[in-house]
Write a protein that holds these residues in place. Sequence first.
Motif, PDB file in Angstrom:
ATOM      1  N   ALA A  24       0.847  -1.196   0.000  1.00 18.79           N
ATOM      2  CA  ALA A  24       0.000   0.000   0.000  1.00 18.79           C
ATOM      3  C   ALA A  24       0.878   1.240   0.000  1.00 18.79           C
ATOM      4  N   TYR A 158      -5.626  -0.054   9.326  1.00 15.28           N
ATOM      5  CA  TYR A 158      -4.573  -0.817   8.651  1.00 15.28           C
ATOM      6  C   TYR A 158      -3.201  -0.703   9.331  1.00 15.28           C
ATOM      7  N   GLY A 165       2.663   0.372   5.348  1.00 15.70           N
ATOM      8  CA  GLY A 165       2.200  -0.234   4.104  1.00 15.70           C
ATOM      9  C   GLY A 165       2.858  -1.551   3.771  1.00 15.70           C
ATOM     10  N   HIS A 171      -1.538  -6.073   8.923  1.00 13.71           N
ATOM     11  CA  HIS A 171      -2.013  -5.348   7.739  1.00 13.71           C
ATOM     12  C   HIS A 171      -2.874  -6.264   6.878  1.00 13.71           C
ATOM     13  N   VAL A 175      -6.896  -6.124   5.788  1.00 14.67           N
ATOM     14  CA  VAL A 175      -7.422  -6.217   4.421  1.00 14.67           C
ATOM     15  C   VAL A 175      -8.562  -7.233   4.367  1.00 14.67           C
ATOM     16  N   LEU A 180      -9.870  -3.539   0.523  1.00 17.86           N
ATOM     17  CA  LEU A 180      -8.797  -2.704  -0.005  1.00 17.86           C
ATOM     18  C   LEU A 180      -9.183  -1.237   0.000  1.00 17.86           C
ATOM     19  N   HIS A 184      -4.061   0.862  -1.798  1.00 16.32           N
ATOM     20  CA  HIS A 184      -3.481  -0.466  -1.979  1.00 16.32           C
ATOM     21  C   HIS A 184      -3.078  -0.682  -3.442  1.00 16.32           C
ATOM     22  N   ILE A 190      -1.539  -9.365  -2.505  1.00 15.31           N
ATOM     23  CA  ILE A 190      -1.669  -8.820  -1.160  1.00 15.31           C
ATOM     24  C   ILE A 190      -1.836  -9.920  -0.120  1.00 15.31           C
TER      25      ILE A 190
END
Length: 199
Positions: A24, A158, A165, A171, A175, A180, A184, A190
Amino acid sequence: MLRPYDTAGVIEAGTDEAGRGCIAGPVFAAAVILPADFHDPELNDSKQLTRRSRERLRETIIKEAAAFHVASASPEEIDAVNILNASIMTMHRAIDGLGVTPEHIIVDGNRFKPYHNIPFTCFVKGDGRYASIAAASILAKTFRDDFMREAAEKYPQYGWDKNFGYPTAGHRNAVLKYGLTPLHRKSFRILPDPELFGL
């Protein structure tokens, strides 16, 4: 001690990126031209430094660099051209913004594309070898970290103020729970092992 330059007697810019391995957020890059006599004993690869050291060094670099610029490429751009091309494009943008045309470019890593026919040299782990690349790594990381902390205020679930990220378990679990966001990178895998997440 880091080397002050690779090629003597020319205007040399060091460049590096941050955030390439994230799922992300943008990728950031910086380009830095340091004075020939620049020296800071703490200067090193940004990954080897504490947050406090990086932030102190950022202020020193901004104040003392002959030229510097920080640029980014959005998640949409990353998805369109892939992360390698986006990283190189962002380094080119950083060099574009220097306001000074370098005569030689030194790059962290092993991949780069020609920039206006200016000679360049790639160095694996160059951010631990050359002062200008280390300075670029610090600017790229600190500016990106600031961006992700601000983004975390909009998307607090997140944990971007802590993982910035990167694909941590927390994380990825977020998701799964929340889906998302526009930040992202949709082209990235992911959730690389869905079985770990009960899928």
